[in-house]
Design a protein around this motif. Structure first.
Motif, PDB file in Angstrom:
ATOM      1  N   TYR A 109     -31.234  50.551  -3.839  1.00  0.00           N
ATOM      2  CA  TYR A 109     -32.522  49.875  -3.958  1.00  0.00           C
ATOM      3  C   TYR A 109     -33.650  50.745  -3.425  1.00  0.00           C
ATOM      4  CZ  TYR A 109     -30.942  45.376  -5.668  1.00  0.00           C
ATOM      5  OH  TYR A 109     -30.454  44.366  -6.467  1.00  0.00           O
ATOM      6  N   ALA A 110     -34.778  50.686  -4.130  1.00  0.00           N
ATOM      7  CA  ALA A 110     -36.005  51.352  -3.680  1.00  0.00           C
ATOM      8  C   ALA A 110     -36.938  50.315  -3.093  1.00  0.00           C
ATOM      9  CB  ALA A 110     -36.687  52.058  -4.846  1.00  0.00           C
ATOM     10  N   SER A 111     -37.622  50.708  -2.033  1.00  0.00           N
ATOM     11  CA  SER A 111     -38.699  49.897  -1.473  1.00  0.00           C
ATOM     12  C   SER A 111     -39.962  50.748  -1.496  1.00  0.00           C
ATOM     13  CB  SER A 111     -38.351  49.454  -0.039  1.00  0.00           C
ATOM     14  OG  SER A 111     -37.913  50.555   0.740  1.00  0.00           O
ATOM     15  N   TRP A 112     -41.051  50.238  -0.943  1.00  0.00           N
ATOM     16  CA  TRP A 112     -42.274  51.041  -0.912  1.00  0.00           C
ATOM     17  C   TRP A 112     -43.010  50.816   0.407  1.00  0.00           C
ATOM     18  CZ3 TRP A 112     -47.216  48.704  -0.873  1.00  0.00           C
ATOM     19  CH2 TRP A 112     -47.247  47.334  -1.160  1.00  0.00           C
ATOM     20  N   TYR A 113     -43.805  51.791   0.791  1.00  0.00           N
ATOM     21  CA  TYR A 113     -44.564  51.663   2.028  1.00  0.00           C
ATOM     22  C   TYR A 113     -46.028  52.007   1.793  1.00  0.00           C
ATOM     23  CZ  TYR A 113     -43.466  56.728   2.994  1.00  0.00           C
ATOM     24  OH  TYR A 113     -43.303  58.091   2.965  1.00  0.00           O
ATOM     25  N   GLY A 114     -46.904  51.331   2.540  1.00  0.00           N
ATOM     26  CA  GLY A 114     -48.314  51.403   2.203  1.00  0.00           C
ATOM     27  C   GLY A 114     -49.248  51.672   3.356  1.00  0.00           C
ATOM     28  N   GLU A 115     -50.158  50.716   3.608  1.00  0.00           N
ATOM     29  CA  GLU A 115     -51.317  50.970   4.463  1.00  0.00           C
ATOM     30  C   GLU A 115     -50.956  51.223   5.926  1.00  0.00           C
ATOM     31  OE1 GLU A 115     -55.764  49.341   4.069  1.00  0.00           O
ATOM     32  OE2 GLU A 115     -54.365  47.819   4.794  1.00  0.00           O
ATOM     33  N   ASP A 174     -37.782  55.220  -0.206  1.00  0.00           N
ATOM     34  CA  ASP A 174     -39.041  54.518   0.048  1.00  0.00           C
ATOM     35  C   ASP A 174     -40.120  55.213  -0.773  1.00  0.00           C
ATOM     36  OD1 ASP A 174     -39.734  52.278   1.443  1.00  0.00           O
ATOM     37  OD2 ASP A 174     -39.859  53.240   3.398  1.00  0.00           O
ATOM     38  N   LEU A 175     -40.727  54.496  -1.697  1.00  0.00           N
ATOM     39  CA  LEU A 175     -41.732  55.079  -2.579  1.00  0.00           C
ATOM     40  C   LEU A 175     -43.139  54.854  -2.028  1.00  0.00           C
ATOM     41  CD1 LEU A 175     -40.331  53.758  -5.974  1.00  0.00           C
ATOM     42  CD2 LEU A 175     -39.964  56.029  -4.980  1.00  0.00           C
ATOM     43  N   SER A 176     -44.014  55.804  -2.283  1.00  0.00           N
ATOM     44  CA  SER A 176     -45.424  55.553  -2.011  1.00  0.00           C
ATOM     45  C   SER A 176     -45.886  54.405  -2.902  1.00  0.00           C
ATOM     46  CB  SER A 176     -46.252  56.795  -2.317  1.00  0.00           C
ATOM     47  OG  SER A 176     -46.251  57.058  -3.719  1.00  0.00           O
TER      48      SER A 176
END
Length: 292
Positions: A109-115, A174-176
């Protein structure tokens, strides 16, 4: 359009925090940077990033750009960074950096991270930009180029891995925010993906090295002479002796010519040639970093 984006992320936040909807995975990413970990303020806190970030939880920005305008990543040869590529231990688990990535694939699974992480240092010392096509992986060398395919909808994109994470079970990358938007990961927080490492051979010719997109390269300077003929004579001899490119640089239109081995894309290659030069006839040789 902006109001639609804002409504979308309000709904997303509601899904992320709702414990009674297991089919809607939480979007908060627990992200760590080995080698740059913040020392917790209290010994009972086992989060290595505690206190490092101004935001407690991750989130999307208030104003969301048009990610369709973010240019794609073009894979190219890039030497591994001097930081972020050692084996490390996090929360009692040992992680070993992959030495040979040829043909490497992985599913999960891929997740994403942000601000929360935007503007902070990544594991290899760069600055995380949630609007760039980057990603984090626990054990791939930094940087690596990876094709990520959302196996739920078939969409794929290429990212440059420059960080460590995610440290949740079952999540492999972890994707941008930009990369996650490209393949439809943002709406659910996570998505099943397949990742494939893209290996690009190291350029060997002097011209290819100088034209590479890498922002800098290295030379080993051996001598400075006041005759171009002498410099050319040295170049021929040095090329035979060291079996590498030999560069001549004129200094500020003067009759001074620097004779250098290189250019080299990898600092380690420059170090090896420096040691060889010092052991022979050039004990005062040194490395020069040249910006493109």
């Amino acid at each position: 359009m902006r109001s639609l984006f804002l409504l979308f992320f309000v709904l997303l936040a509601g899904c992320s925090s709702s414990p009674d909807k297991p089919q809607q995975p939480e979007t908060k990413t627990e992200h760590a940077t080995p080698g740059l970990l913040f020392k917790p303020n209290t010994p009972t806190n086992d989060d290595p990033n505690a206190g490092r970030y101004s935001l407690k939880d991750d989130r999307a920005p208030t104003v969301v750009p048009d990610f369709s305008k973010v240019p794609p990543v073009v894979p190219h040869y890039e030497p591994y960074s001097r930081g972020g590529n050692k084996d490390y231990t996090l929360r009692g688990k040992r992680y070993h950096i992959i030495k040979n990535t040829k043909g490497y694939t992985e599913t999960g699974y891929a997740s994403w991270y942000g601000e929360k992480f935007h503007g902070h240092k990544t594991s290899n010392g760069e600055t995380y930009n949630m609007f760039a096509m980057t990603a984090a992986h626990k054990t791939l060398p930094l940087p690596s180029f990876v094709r990520v395919t959302n196996t739920r909808n078939g969409k794929s994109t290429i990212v440059r891995v420059n960080d460590r994470g995610p440290f949740h079970d079952g999540r492999i990358i972890d994707l941008s925010m930009a990369a996650a938007a490209k393949i439809g990961v943002i709406s659910l927080g996570t998505a099943p993906v397949k990742i494939e490492v893209i290996n690009v051979p190291k350029p060997s010719s002097k011209e290819a090295i100088k034209n590479s997109p890498i922002p800098h390269h290295y030379f080993v300077q051996l001598a400075a002479v006041n005759s171009l003929a002498k410099a050319e004579e040295m170049r021929k001899a040095l090329k035979r002796q060291y079996n590498t490119n030999v560069d001549i640089e004129q200094v500020d239109n003067r009759t001074v010519y620097r004779v250098r081995l290189g250019p080299f894309m990898d600092h380690n290659d420059a170090e090896r040639q420096l040691s060889k030069a010092k052991a022979h006839h050039y004990p005062k040789a040194f490395i020069i970093t040249a910006n493109r």
